[in-house]
Design an enzyme around this catalytic site. Structure first.
Site, PDB file in Angstrom:
ATOM      1  N   ASP A 192      66.205  84.262  10.839  1.00 38.49           N
ATOM      2  CA  ASP A 192      64.670  84.399  10.655  1.00 38.49           C
ATOM      3  C   ASP A 192      64.161  85.167   9.592  1.00 38.49           C
ATOM      4  OD1 ASP A 192      65.676  86.391  12.475  1.00 38.49           O
ATOM      5  OD2 ASP A 192      62.732  86.120  13.340  1.00 38.49           O
ATOM      6  N   ASP A 197      64.839  90.085   3.371  1.00 38.45           N
ATOM      7  CA  ASP A 197      65.363  90.383   4.518  1.00 38.45           C
ATOM      8  C   ASP A 197      65.700  88.748   4.869  1.00 38.45           C
ATOM      9  OD1 ASP A 197      65.561  91.296   6.822  1.00 38.45           O
ATOM     10  OD2 ASP A 197      62.803  91.312   6.526  1.00 38.45           O
ATOM     11  N   GLU A 241      64.845  87.974  15.474  1.00 37.20           N
ATOM     12  CA  GLU A 241      65.640  89.835  14.973  1.00 37.20           C
ATOM     13  C   GLU A 241      63.589  90.039  14.859  1.00 37.20           C
ATOM     14  OE1 GLU A 241      65.069  93.422  12.522  1.00 37.20           O
ATOM     15  OE2 GLU A 241      64.381  90.963  11.957  1.00 37.20           O
ATOM     16  N   GLU A 242      62.720  89.416  13.900  1.00 37.15           N
ATOM     17  CA  GLU A 242      61.561  89.938  13.290  1.00 37.15           C
ATOM     18  C   GLU A 242      60.307  90.266  13.977  1.00 37.15           C
ATOM     19  OE1 GLU A 242      60.906  91.137  10.769  1.00 37.15           O
ATOM     20  OE2 GLU A 242      62.881  90.291   8.614  1.00 37.15           O
ATOM     21  N   GLU A 277      70.584  94.398   5.890  1.00 36.39           N
ATOM     22  CA  GLU A 277      69.031  94.466   6.449  1.00 36.39           C
ATOM     23  C   GLU A 277      69.171  95.506   4.380  1.00 36.39           C
ATOM     24  OE1 GLU A 277      66.935  92.976   7.471  1.00 36.39           O
ATOM     25  OE2 GLU A 277      67.076  93.592   9.849  1.00 36.39           O
ATOM     26  N   HIS A 309      58.835  91.057   3.306  1.00 41.33           N
ATOM     27  CA  HIS A 309      57.425  90.375   3.844  1.00 41.33           C
ATOM     28  C   HIS A 309      56.340  90.844   3.691  1.00 41.33           C
ATOM     29  CE1 HIS A 309      58.756  92.655   8.446  1.00 41.33           C
ATOM     30  NE2 HIS A 309      59.455  91.669   7.188  1.00 41.33           N
TER      31      HIS A 309
END
Length: 383
Positions: free
Chosen positions: A72, A102, A134-135, A162, A356
């Site tokens: 995700d 990411d 996960e996010e 990561e 992000h």
């Protein structure tokens, strides 16, 4: 490199924002693994709209290494991109797209390494673990973790990809996100003492959180391996009130605790709950007996701190060709693997500085370096 890049372009094309399904991406991966006759299993959520994937390459009767990543990504809503976030775009040695850093870049490299893993052959298995959600609190991987906990033998270690610019990471803080609902009693603001102002009591609790946060900076509680070197507490959302001339009956606020791996965030939170119970509720209920303060957990994940002298850490150092171990400020699924007895480290291509953000990217060099790291893994595990 061309294989990793092609796979990354395909992975980026799937909008796997946490609010969406990841099944199209998972189907792509299963089709790819099927080409190489790699066995896999899927662990679905209750709605069958998302799935974890767990695949095994090599022998299955001995301990192995898990290469773990989440499928995700965070939303692009409200961000101003100069490229299509779901189409891989190359500019000046960088590959742009949501999830490039990411962490679909790592997943692409792992998938690209599959033919090499199979040709080695391997003396111990390599497992590929792909998770969802996960996010939004490391939610999806928990069903996969539950399955792994039942198995014998368990993997020897887990490497989570990561973005760390391929520097091996042994630790991060744990996180506990909470909501506090304060219920008082409404009345006309001209008679404010007859009501119980939920906003004011919530403000008192938030102020107490600040005091708790300051106490956590005590040098005796600090760990210089982390930045900042102490556990932190912060309030992120406050909502309450209907009108300026109404004493508010309800208010809630959301806050988080990011605790050093040696500290229990629930013990930190208990300090606030005791303050509410012992100091505030008696005053509230003296005015209105129906007043209440309730706490509920929103999400959590454990911290991680793997011994740099451990077999797992030394093996990762060999694979990464670096024993320059460090810690990171962001959280991962690593603490969940570690909690069931699978030592975990974090090492992946790209930088968290790009994650992000609009125009997220990974450098072509980082992708190539990750390919080489996985080649070292193949050589290390060759039969």
């Amino acid at each position: 490199m061309s294989r990793s890049r092609e796979l990354l372009a395909s992975l980026i094309s799937f909008d796997t924002t946490s609010r969406e399904s990841n099944l199209k991406l998972i189907e792509f991966v299963t089709d790819y693994l099927t080409q190489f006759k790699v066995p896999y299993e899927l662990i679905f959520n209750d709605e069958k709209s998302k799935a974890n994937l767990f695949a095994t390459l090599g022998p299955s009767d001995c301990q192995g290494i898990v290469l773990s990543g989440h499928t995700d990504v965070v939303p692009v809503d409200g961000q101003h991109w100069s490229t299509d976030p779901f189409q891989l775009t190359e500019k000046e040695g960088r590959l742009y797209g949501r999830g490039t850093a990411d962490m679909k870049g790592y997943i692409a490299c792992v998938l690209a390494a599959v033919p090499g893993f199979l040709a080695a052959p391997l003396r111990m298995p390599i497992h590929i673990a792909l998770s969802y959600d996960e996010e939004i609190g490391c939610l999806g991987v928990r069903s996969l973790i539950n399955e792994l906990e039942k198995r014998t033998p368990k993997p020897q270690l887990c490497l989570i990809g990561e973005p760390t610019t391929l520097q091996p990471v042994v630790g991060h803080k744990g996180k506990l996100s909470m909501r506090c609902d304060v219920h008082g009693a409404a009345c006309h603001s001209a008679y404010a003492p007859e009501g119980v102002n939920a906003i004011e009591y919530a403000a008192d609790l938030i102020t107490q959180l600040g005091r708790i946060a300051r106490d956590l900076r005590d040098a005796r509680l600090c760990d210089a391996r982390f930045d900042p070197p102490f556990s932190t507490v912060q309030t992120g959302i406050v909502h309450g009130g209907e009108a300026i001339n109404i004493v508010p009956a309800d208010c809630y606020f959301d806050y988080e605790i990011r605790a050093l791996p040696t500290q229990d965030p629930r013990e930190i939170n208990q300090q606030l709950e005791q303050y509410a119970e012992q100091r505030l509720l008696p005053n509230m209920r003296a005015v209105n007996a129906a007043s209440s303060i309730n706490f509920s957990e929103l999400s959590s994940y454990p911290g991680l701190l793997t011994d740099t002298r451990s077999v797992a850490a030394q093996l990762i150092a060999q694979i990464c060709q670096s024993d320059d171990f460090t810690t990171v400020a962001f959280g991962t699924e690593g603490g969940l693997y570690d909690a069931i007895g699978i030592p975990t480290l974090i090492c992946g291509p790209g930088s968290i500085e790009q994650a992000h953000k609009p125009d997220e990217y990974i450098s072509i060099q980082q992708l190539a370096d990750c390919d080489r790291m996985l080649e070292h893994l193949t050589l290390t595990l060759r039969a």
